[in-house]
Enzyme design. Structure first.
Site, PDB file in Angstrom:
ATOM      1  N   ARG A  88     -41.212  36.101  18.724  1.00  0.00           N
ATOM      2  CA  ARG A  88     -42.598  36.557  18.800  1.00  0.00           C
ATOM      3  C   ARG A  88     -42.825  37.572  17.681  1.00  0.00           C
ATOM      4  O   ARG A  88     -41.927  38.352  17.353  1.00  0.00           O
ATOM      5  CB  ARG A  88     -42.894  37.226  20.152  1.00  0.00           C
ATOM      6  CG  ARG A  88     -43.095  36.266  21.317  1.00  0.00           C
ATOM      7  CD  ARG A  88     -44.391  35.481  21.181  1.00  0.00           C
ATOM      8  NE  ARG A  88     -44.668  34.653  22.353  1.00  0.00           N
ATOM      9  CZ  ARG A  88     -44.291  33.387  22.487  1.00  0.00           C
ATOM     10  NH1 ARG A  88     -43.600  32.801  21.524  1.00  0.00           N
ATOM     11  NH2 ARG A  88     -44.617  32.695  23.574  1.00  0.00           N
ATOM     12  N   GLU A 102     -51.953  35.924  15.028  1.00  0.00           N
ATOM     13  CA  GLU A 102     -51.760  34.575  14.490  1.00  0.00           C
ATOM     14  C   GLU A 102     -53.102  33.855  14.480  1.00  0.00           C
ATOM     15  O   GLU A 102     -53.710  33.736  15.548  1.00  0.00           O
ATOM     16  CB  GLU A 102     -50.751  33.784  15.325  1.00  0.00           C
ATOM     17  CG  GLU A 102     -49.341  34.297  15.187  1.00  0.00           C
ATOM     18  CD  GLU A 102     -48.338  33.598  16.095  1.00  0.00           C
ATOM     19  OE1 GLU A 102     -47.131  33.815  15.909  1.00  0.00           O
ATOM     20  OE2 GLU A 102     -48.769  32.845  17.004  1.00  0.00           O
ATOM     21  N   HIS A 111     -46.278  29.016  13.621  1.00  0.00           N
ATOM     22  CA  HIS A 111     -45.785  29.025  15.008  1.00  0.00           C
ATOM     23  C   HIS A 111     -45.533  27.592  15.498  1.00  0.00           C
ATOM     24  O   HIS A 111     -46.166  27.115  16.451  1.00  0.00           O
ATOM     25  CB  HIS A 111     -46.775  29.751  15.926  1.00  0.00           C
ATOM     26  CG  HIS A 111     -46.126  30.246  17.194  1.00  0.00           C
ATOM     27  ND1 HIS A 111     -46.537  31.378  17.852  1.00  0.00           N
ATOM     28  CD2 HIS A 111     -45.084  29.760  17.945  1.00  0.00           C
ATOM     29  CE1 HIS A 111     -45.787  31.564  18.936  1.00  0.00           C
ATOM     30  NE2 HIS A 111     -44.902  30.591  18.996  1.00  0.00           N
TER      31      HIS A 111
END
Length: 328
Positions: A245, A274, A293
């Protein structure tokens, strides 16, 4: 009428679109669940509130808050795609008698693959090399344009759960020296199988590693686990890779470390927020690779995640032990 109640009602965000359930998953889902979108639920709350027994949370949607929990009196289980549950208030959910399940084993192989891919791409400067190879200004390739070997280098793995262990298995094939730091030490057989050496102190791992890969869950204990002090312990030739993360790393400290040669490079699948603002310093440094991601983003893994979630929902609704239940 009987067929209508055959499958348990499960609340989803939407079908298709940016953050909806995948359209090619719907056929399988509808064999097991009666899907109710948030739009349908809001438009017909009076009828649907008591029928919904599960939430199928795909890519963090629908958002679960107190108001939603209060409106679903017969809710039994929330199935969450992926491993991370930092977006969920587990204590609040538990206070409503609702169970939470995630999909840790479904994502471990693909996420480990991406960790290795980022390490290789950074070490061999793949992104920079691609830009040189396709640039209209390139007339010849420079003989002194060099990357680094990962073979025989030292890899430090912070977080040796299911993903971290898969990273170690892959790194062994590259003949890397593997160090790891974890809350709990793995058993001796696990260590020997991948040739991993346990570092009780994270500092020892940071000082010795050529590549450091972060594979921890985000908790209050791991928030900004890697900051200025930790980065300064690393070798100036070292690379940090984050597949956990974004908030596990203090991004401001990371930017400074990369700009000032405290460490050599970073390869990140996760950031905060993000996506990053388009003017963020990390987006403009040559020694940084960022992917969007995509640790679990393969068609096979996402399909397995979805099936794991259905399995957890059916167990939770029928009062059976919930696979991959997340405990508070």
């Amino acid at each position: 009428m009987e067929g209508e109640h055959e499958h348990p009602y499960a609340l989803i965000n939407v079908i298709g679109g940016i953050d909806g359930v995948y359209e090619d998953h719907v056929e399988f889902l509808e064999k097991h669940l009666k899907l109710v979108t948030m739009k349908e639920f809001i438009e017909n709350k009076q009828v649907l509130s008591h029928k919904i027994k599960a939430i199928f949370m795909w890519i963090h949607k629908p958002v679960v808050d107190r108001e939603l929990l209060q409106s679903l009196p017969n809710l039994k289980v929330i199935a969450n795609s992926g491993v991370g549950v930092d977006h969920l208030d587990l204590k609040l959910i538990s206070s409503f008698g609702v169970k939470v399940a995630n999909t840790p084993f479904a994502i471990s192989k693909s996420t480990a693959d991406l960790g290795i891919a980022l390490m290789l791409a950074s070490a061999r400067r793949i992104v920079e090399g691609h830009q040189i190879a396709v640039s209209p200004d390139t007339k010849h390739f420079m003989g002194d344009w060099l990357g680094e070997e990962i073979t025989s280098a030292t890899l430090g793995i912070i977080g040796m759960g299911s993903v971290g262990y898969k990273v170690a298995q892959r790194a062994k094939a590259f003949e890397m020296k593997i160090l790891y730091h974890n809350r709990n030490r793995r058993n001796e057989v696990d260590e020997q199988d991948v040739g991993a050496v346990y570092c009780q102190k994270m500092e020892d791992l940071l000082q010795q590693s050529d590549f450091v890969i972060l594979v921890v869950t985000l908790t209050p204990q791991t928030y900004k686990l890697i900051g200025k002090k930790e980065l300064e312990l690393m070798k100036s030739t070292a690379t940090i890779i984050n597949i956990s993360r974004g908030q596990v790393v203090d991004q401001d400290s990371l930017v400074n470390a990369l700009k000032n040669g405290v460490i050599k490079a970073a390869a990140l699948d996760v950031t905060y927020p993000e996506p990053l603002p388009r003017d963020h310093a990390l987006l403009h440094l040559k020694n940084v690779i960022i992917s969007p991601h995509i640790g679990s983003a393969t068609s096979q893994t996402r399909c397995l995640m979805m099936k794991n979630m259905v399995e957890s929902i059916l167990a939770g609704v029928n009062g059976l032990p919930v696979p991959n239940e997340v405990h508070v």
